[in-house]
Design a protein around this motif. Structure first.
Motif, PDB file in Angstrom:
ATOM      1  N   VAL A  74     -83.870   2.320  70.014  1.00 26.25           N
ATOM      2  CA  VAL A  74     -82.998   1.507  70.861  1.00 26.25           C
ATOM      3  C   VAL A  74     -81.628   1.432  70.194  1.00 26.25           C
ATOM      4  O   VAL A  74     -81.522   1.115  69.011  1.00 26.25           O
ATOM      5  CB  VAL A  74     -83.557   0.081  71.049  1.00 26.25           C
ATOM      6  CG1 VAL A  74     -82.641  -0.743  71.935  1.00 26.25           C
ATOM      7  CG2 VAL A  74     -84.960   0.130  71.626  1.00 26.25           C
TER       8      VAL A  74
ATOM      9  N   LEU B  29     -78.098  -0.481  70.517  1.00 23.04           N
ATOM     10  CA  LEU B  29     -77.426  -1.633  71.113  1.00 23.04           C
ATOM     11  C   LEU B  29     -75.920  -1.401  71.085  1.00 23.04           C
ATOM     12  O   LEU B  29     -75.420  -0.723  70.181  1.00 23.04           O
ATOM     13  CB  LEU B  29     -77.749  -2.909  70.342  1.00 23.04           C
ATOM     14  CG  LEU B  29     -79.163  -3.461  70.495  1.00 23.04           C
ATOM     15  CD1 LEU B  29     -80.176  -2.654  69.733  1.00 23.04           C
ATOM     16  CD2 LEU B  29     -79.205  -4.895  70.034  1.00 23.04           C
ATOM     17  N   GLU B  30     -75.226  -1.948  72.043  1.00 18.90           N
ATOM     18  CA  GLU B  30     -73.768  -1.850  72.016  1.00 18.90           C
ATOM     19  C   GLU B  30     -73.250  -2.575  70.781  1.00 18.90           C
ATOM     20  O   GLU B  30     -73.822  -3.564  70.335  1.00 18.90           O
ATOM     21  CB  GLU B  30     -73.175  -2.454  73.286  1.00 18.90           C
ATOM     22  CG  GLU B  30     -73.437  -1.595  74.503  1.00 18.90           C
ATOM     23  CD  GLU B  30     -72.810  -2.153  75.762  1.00 18.90           C
ATOM     24  OE1 GLU B  30     -72.112  -3.186  75.704  1.00 18.90           O
ATOM     25  OE2 GLU B  30     -73.046  -1.555  76.822  1.00 18.90           O
TER      26      GLU B  30
ATOM     27  N   ASP C 169     -72.547  -6.778  69.753  1.00 25.68           N
ATOM     28  CA  ASP C 169     -73.606  -7.786  69.727  1.00 25.68           C
ATOM     29  C   ASP C 169     -73.756  -8.388  68.327  1.00 25.68           C
ATOM     30  O   ASP C 169     -74.817  -8.331  67.736  1.00 25.68           O
ATOM     31  CB  ASP C 169     -74.923  -7.163  70.187  1.00 25.68           C
ATOM     32  CG  ASP C 169     -76.025  -8.192  70.350  1.00 25.68           C
ATOM     33  OD1 ASP C 169     -75.717  -9.324  70.748  1.00 25.68           O
ATOM     34  OD2 ASP C 169     -77.186  -7.862  70.069  1.00 25.68           O
TER      35      ASP C 169
ATOM     36  N   ARG D 256     -78.865  -9.447  71.989  1.00 26.16           N
ATOM     37  CA  ARG D 256     -79.519  -8.307  72.635  1.00 26.16           C
ATOM     38  C   ARG D 256     -80.808  -7.947  71.905  1.00 26.16           C
ATOM     39  O   ARG D 256     -81.791  -7.572  72.526  1.00 26.16           O
ATOM     40  CB  ARG D 256     -78.594  -7.101  72.695  1.00 26.16           C
ATOM     41  CG  ARG D 256     -77.569  -7.228  73.775  1.00 26.16           C
ATOM     42  CD  ARG D 256     -76.911  -5.896  74.106  1.00 26.16           C
ATOM     43  NE  ARG D 256     -75.793  -6.157  74.984  1.00 26.16           N
ATOM     44  CZ  ARG D 256     -74.540  -6.225  74.584  1.00 26.16           C
ATOM     45  NH1 ARG D 256     -74.221  -6.032  73.325  1.00 26.16           N
ATOM     46  NH2 ARG D 256     -73.579  -6.484  75.444  1.00 26.16           N
ATOM     47  N   LEU D 257     -80.811  -8.049  70.590  1.00 31.77           N
ATOM     48  CA  LEU D 257     -82.029  -7.758  69.844  1.00 31.77           C
ATOM     49  C   LEU D 257     -83.136  -8.722  70.251  1.00 31.77           C
ATOM     50  O   LEU D 257     -84.292  -8.326  70.379  1.00 31.77           O
ATOM     51  CB  LEU D 257     -81.783  -7.821  68.337  1.00 31.77           C
ATOM     52  CG  LEU D 257     -83.002  -7.485  67.479  1.00 31.77           C
ATOM     53  CD1 LEU D 257     -83.455  -6.047  67.716  1.00 31.77           C
ATOM     54  CD2 LEU D 257     -82.704  -7.713  66.021  1.00 31.77           C
TER      55      LEU D 257
ATOM     56  N   VAL E 191     -84.541  -7.470  73.391  1.00 29.51           N
ATOM     57  CA  VAL E 191     -85.375  -6.298  73.127  1.00 29.51           C
ATOM     58  C   VAL E 191     -86.753  -6.752  72.658  1.00 29.51           C
ATOM     59  O   VAL E 191     -87.782  -6.221  73.086  1.00 29.51           O
ATOM     60  CB  VAL E 191     -84.703  -5.366  72.086  1.00 29.51           C
ATOM     61  CG1 VAL E 191     -85.675  -4.321  71.573  1.00 29.51           C
ATOM     62  CG2 VAL E 191     -83.469  -4.704  72.679  1.00 29.51           C
TER      63      VAL E 191
ATOM     64  N   ARG F 151     -77.007  -2.342  65.080  1.00 28.91           N
ATOM     65  CA  ARG F 151     -77.233  -1.847  66.434  1.00 28.91           C
ATOM     66  C   ARG F 151     -78.319  -0.807  66.663  1.00 28.91           C
ATOM     67  O   ARG F 151     -78.441  -0.271  67.747  1.00 28.91           O
ATOM     68  CB  ARG F 151     -75.920  -1.315  67.008  1.00 28.91           C
ATOM     69  CG  ARG F 151     -75.357  -0.142  66.286  1.00 28.91           C
ATOM     70  CD  ARG F 151     -73.978   0.252  66.803  1.00 28.91           C
ATOM     71  NE  ARG F 151     -73.770   1.665  66.591  1.00 28.91           N
ATOM     72  CZ  ARG F 151     -73.614   2.547  67.541  1.00 28.91           C
ATOM     73  NH1 ARG F 151     -73.621   2.182  68.786  1.00 28.91           N
ATOM     74  NH2 ARG F 151     -73.437   3.815  67.255  1.00 28.91           N
TER      75      ARG F 151
ATOM     76  N   THR G 182     -78.108  -1.902  76.194  1.00 29.55           N
ATOM     77  CA  THR G 182     -78.990  -1.127  75.314  1.00 29.55           C
ATOM     78  C   THR G 182     -79.301   0.219  75.951  1.00 29.55           C
ATOM     79  O   THR G 182     -79.275   0.366  77.160  1.00 29.55           O
ATOM     80  CB  THR G 182     -80.321  -1.861  75.045  1.00 29.55           C
ATOM     81  OG1 THR G 182     -81.039  -2.009  76.268  1.00 29.55           O
ATOM     82  CG2 THR G 182     -80.094  -3.214  74.404  1.00 29.55           C
ATOM     83  N   SER G 183     -79.605   1.188  75.105  1.00 31.05           N
ATOM     84  CA  SER G 183     -80.083   2.494  75.548  1.00 31.05           C
ATOM     85  C   SER G 183     -81.370   2.778  74.785  1.00 31.05           C
ATOM     86  O   SER G 183     -81.429   2.569  73.573  1.00 31.05           O
ATOM     87  CB  SER G 183     -79.049   3.573  75.241  1.00 31.05           C
ATOM     88  OG  SER G 183     -77.838   3.298  75.898  1.00 31.05           O
ATOM     89  N   TRP G 184     -82.394   3.254  75.494  1.00 28.84           N
ATOM     90  CA  TRP G 184     -83.717   3.496  74.920  1.00 28.84           C
ATOM     91  C   TRP G 184     -84.020   4.990  74.965  1.00 28.84           C
ATOM     92  O   TRP G 184     -83.826   5.636  75.983  1.00 28.84           O
ATOM     93  CB  TRP G 184     -84.777   2.742  75.715  1.00 28.84           C
ATOM     94  CG  TRP G 184     -84.605   1.247  75.697  1.00 28.84           C
ATOM     95  CD1 TRP G 184     -83.528   0.541  76.141  1.00 28.84           C
ATOM     96  CD2 TRP G 184     -85.536   0.292  75.222  1.00 28.84           C
ATOM     97  NE1 TRP G 184     -83.747  -0.806  75.976  1.00 28.84           N
ATOM     98  CE2 TRP G 184     -84.976  -0.988  75.417  1.00 28.84           C
ATOM     99  CE3 TRP G 184     -86.808   0.374  74.663  1.00 28.84           C
ATOM    100  CZ2 TRP G 184     -85.628  -2.158  75.058  1.00 28.84           C
ATOM    101  CZ3 TRP G 184     -87.459  -0.788  74.317  1.00 28.84           C
ATOM    102  CH2 TRP G 184     -86.876  -2.042  74.501  1.00 28.84           C
TER     103      TRP G 184
END
Length: 125
Positions: free
Chosen positions: A18, A20-21, A24, A29-30, A33, A46, A65-67
């Motif tokens: 993952v 994260l931008e 954060d 964001r974590l 997640v 991140r 987020t990108s996974w």
């Protein structure tokens, strides 16, 4: 009537990376997640390696987020710091098949030498 899976049946999981931008800093964001996956490793601020159930699709509900479960796109990887690149490369290499001669054989298998005792000098071929 559909049967529910048994209580003690093993569940299969998939590792995902993952990203994260970068904005954060508070870690909110974590925490989002963590509501969808188990965080196995964390490289602040991140990058995380997470575990998600295999039957579940990767979450789209965590904004920013990108996974990834496989290769990382080149444009994403280009934005990594050297430490992040090393972290991601280690995760990717861990997933590759490895060739280890004699892996799984007993120590006294035909054509193999037993290990040296701790107080013995190494054997010379």
């Amino acid at each position: 009537m559909a049967r529910r899976p048994g209580k003690h049946q093993p569940q299969e999981f998939v590792e995902a990376l993952v990203v994260l931008e970068a904005d954060d800093a508070a870690g909110s964001r974590l925490e989002l997640v963590r509501q969808h996956a188990v965080v196995l490793q964390w490289l602040p601020p991140r990058i995380a390696i997470v575990l998600v159930p295999a039957h579940r699709a990767l979450p789209n509900a965590v904004p920013g987020t990108s996974w990834y479960t496989g290769d990382i796109p080149a444009d994403v990887a280009a934005g990594f710091t050297p430490a992040e690149r090393l972290f991601v490369d280690a995760w990717l290499s861990r997933r590759e098949a490895k060739f280890r001669p004699g892996d799984g054989l007993p120590w006294d298998a035909a054509g193999k030498e037993p290990p040296d005792w701790p107080d013995e000098p190494p054997r010379k071929p």
